[in-house]
Scaffold this motif. Structure first.
Motif, PDB file in Angstrom:
ATOM      1  N   GLU A  74      52.293  30.043  72.442  1.00  0.00           N
ATOM      2  CA  GLU A  74      51.697  28.754  72.869  1.00  0.00           C
ATOM      3  C   GLU A  74      50.009  28.594  72.835  1.00  0.00           C
ATOM      4  O   GLU A  74      49.557  29.539  73.617  1.00  0.00           O
ATOM      5  N   ASN A 133      46.896  26.245  73.178  1.00  0.00           N
ATOM      6  CA  ASN A 133      46.235  25.104  73.334  1.00  0.00           C
ATOM      7  C   ASN A 133      44.697  25.180  73.167  1.00  0.00           C
ATOM      8  O   ASN A 133      44.124  25.636  74.233  1.00  0.00           O
ATOM      9  N   ARG A 168      53.197  27.559  68.660  1.00  0.00           N
ATOM     10  CA  ARG A 168      52.992  26.421  68.851  1.00  0.00           C
ATOM     11  C   ARG A 168      51.561  26.274  69.088  1.00  0.00           C
ATOM     12  O   ARG A 168      50.925  26.574  70.107  1.00  0.00           O
ATOM     13  N   LYS A 221      48.213  23.653  69.362  1.00  0.00           N
ATOM     14  CA  LYS A 221      47.595  22.248  69.552  1.00  0.00           C
ATOM     15  C   LYS A 221      46.153  22.781  69.523  1.00  0.00           C
ATOM     16  O   LYS A 221      45.518  22.893  70.304  1.00  0.00           O
ATOM     17  N   SER A 240      54.702  25.447  64.653  1.00  0.00           N
ATOM     18  CA  SER A 240      54.214  24.282  64.781  1.00  0.00           C
ATOM     19  C   SER A 240      52.562  24.149  65.181  1.00  0.00           C
ATOM     20  O   SER A 240      52.232  24.921  65.875  1.00  0.00           O
ATOM     21  N   ASP A 255      49.407  21.542  65.557  1.00  0.00           N
ATOM     22  CA  ASP A 255      49.133  20.079  65.789  1.00  0.00           C
ATOM     23  C   ASP A 255      47.509  19.949  65.902  1.00  0.00           C
ATOM     24  O   ASP A 255      46.996  20.155  66.777  1.00  0.00           O
ATOM     25  N   GLY A 256      46.925  19.749  64.649  1.00  0.00           N
ATOM     26  CA  GLY A 256      45.280  19.798  64.563  1.00  0.00           C
ATOM     27  C   GLY A 256      45.116  20.144  63.099  1.00  0.00           C
ATOM     28  O   GLY A 256      45.799  19.813  62.082  1.00  0.00           O
ATOM     29  N   LYS A 309      37.899  18.557  68.805  1.00  0.00           N
ATOM     30  CA  LYS A 309      38.758  17.781  68.412  1.00  0.00           C
ATOM     31  C   LYS A 309      38.377  16.372  68.302  1.00  0.00           C
ATOM     32  O   LYS A 309      37.707  15.854  69.072  1.00  0.00           O
ATOM     33  N   GLU A 342      50.690  16.803  62.209  1.00  0.00           N
ATOM     34  CA  GLU A 342      51.594  18.022  62.543  1.00  0.00           C
ATOM     35  C   GLU A 342      52.067  18.547  61.284  1.00  0.00           C
ATOM     36  O   GLU A 342      52.297  17.977  60.465  1.00  0.00           O
TER      37      GLU A 342
END
Lengths: 155, 268
Positions: A87, A89, A105, A107, A122, A124-125, A145, A152
């Motif tokens: 993960e 972020n 994952r 983001k 996944s 997301d960005g 961002k 996605e």
């Protein structure tokens, strides 16, 4: 009730470590952040990095950054190459290749020269392919961002 | 008598069981032309004052006779003195002797006479030098690396800061005493849940993976006072500064030394 694992199965028992060694026994040269360990701050490595634990802050690696499936990263990342299974972020700026395994994952925005995304991963960005080298040469700051809703991508 | 050599005997060597091997060592050193003045460590004598006296009298080689514990008794101040360190291990623990390639017993005299001098790094914790490692067991502490990031076990764990020796999670060699870096290793302890409802049977076990990285400066921080085992000596406190002093100590080693066993990555 009782573990079947023999004491000899534990490679390091917490006792004194300065024991005789076999020359050329080939330990990995990578920096390792193992499971159950937390890092906070500006983490920088001149070599390869393997992360299985938690990291908050920023990460930069001159070599390959590997994020294990149980790792939790809350950090912007710059690296020569990246292999992501956990993960993340934060934004990734990868000079060469970024590989996202099925358990990844992410983001955050991704800039890399080449990207491989396994089915099930996944992201997301925003994804920018081919910008890794240029970004590295210009030493661009990590992408911030945007306010627009993130998309996605599942491939 | 060779004035350049001085021998420092540990006090346990007064035991009669060591008289024979000591006699053999002295005979062997005499035959090799490296016999020297002998001083003995004792409970109420400062080892630092003893060694400084030997250096004042012209000794340039301080030979520690005993075991790893003897070496650790003097390592905290030896790097500041203009001497080359020799080591004759006569009994266990002798792990450091193994790393230096020095055989146990009177055979170490041959290694001493061959005089292969290695210059090695020395670690420093607060104002104390260490040759091998700093060990914090079951500690709830973090290590601040170069003032840039903090790292530590999420719960408790064993934290090692090594200069010489060490093993990886695979049991392989890690530390390099000639690279100008300290090696940080962290092994978290985890509560392994068992089917039993009795907490007694919840076993604390070390997980296999070990965190490792290199550092040159840093500090150990803890909210509670913790014990740091420094070359076998216990320091207690909330905070300890860490640094490495490259090429600080000259030490006589054997041919089969293991001071720089494997290549390593760097963490700045």
């Amino acid at each position: 009730m009782f573990t079947n694992q023999k004491r000899s199965d534990f490679p390091y028992n917490g006792e004194s470590a300065y024991m005789p060694v076999t020359p050329g026994a080939g330990a990995s040269s990578a920096t390792v952040i193992a499971r159950g360990v937390k890092v906070e701050g500006e983490f920088h490595s001149q070599g390869d990095v393997l992360i299985e634990g938690d990291v908050q802050g920023t990460i930069s690696a001159a070599g390959t950054l590997t994020v294990g499936p149980e790792a939790k990263i809350q950090a912007n990342i710059t690296a020569q190459e990246a292999i992501i299974s956990g993960e993340v972020n934060g934004n990734l700026q990868i000079k060469n290749q970024a590989i996202f395994h099925a358990s990844a994952r992410v983001k955050g925005d991704i800039v890399a020269e080449r990207i491989t995304v396994e089915s099930g991963a996944s992201i997301d960005g925003r994804v920018q392919i081919g910008g890794g080298q240029a970004a590295a040469k210009k030493d661009l700051p990590v992408i911030q961002k945007e306010e627009t809703p993130a998309s996605e991508t599942n491939s | 008598m060779n004035r350049l050599y001085a021998y420092l005997y540990d006090d346990f060597l007064t035991d009669s069981s060591y008289q024979r091997v000591l006699a053999n060592v002295e005979t062997r050193c005499s035959a090799l032309g490296i016999q020297g003045r002998v001083s003995r460590l004792a409970i109420f004598r400062s080892p630092k004052e003893i060694v400084e006296g030997l250096v004042h009298d012209g000794a340039q080689n301080i030979v520690v006779v005993g075991n790893d514990t003897t070496l650790q008794k003097v390592m905290w101040f030896l790097p500041d003195l203009p001497v080359t360190v020799g080591y004759i291990p006569l009994c266990k623990p002798s792990d450091i002797a193994g790393l230096l390639g020095i055989p146990v017993g009177e055979a170490a005299c041959e290694t001493l006479a061959a005089r292969r001098v290695e210059t090695v790094d020395i670690g420093r914790i607060n104002e104390r030098y260490f040759l091998t490692e700093v060990l914090l067991r079951d500690a709830r502490a973090t290590v601040d690396v170069d003032g840039r990031f903090r790292i530590g076990p999420s719960q408790a764990g064993t934290i090692s800061i090594r200069n010489l020796g060490g093993v990886t999670s695979n049991g392989l060699a890690m530390s390099n005493a000639k690279d100008g870096w300290l090696e940080l290793a962290i092994q978290p302890s985890v509560e392994e849940e068992s089917p039993s409802r009795f907490s007694f049977f919840k076993k604390k076990a070390a997980i296999a993976e070990e965190t490792k990285m290199l550092l040159q400066n840093g500090s150990i921080q803890s909210r509670e006072p913790i014990d740091a085992l420094v070359d076998g000596h216990v320091l207690n406190g909330f905070s300890f500064s860490l640094s490495i002093l490259p090429d600080k100590l000259k030490i006589i080693s054997g041919r089969n030394k293991h001071l720089e066993p494997v290549e390593q990555g760097l963490v700045e």
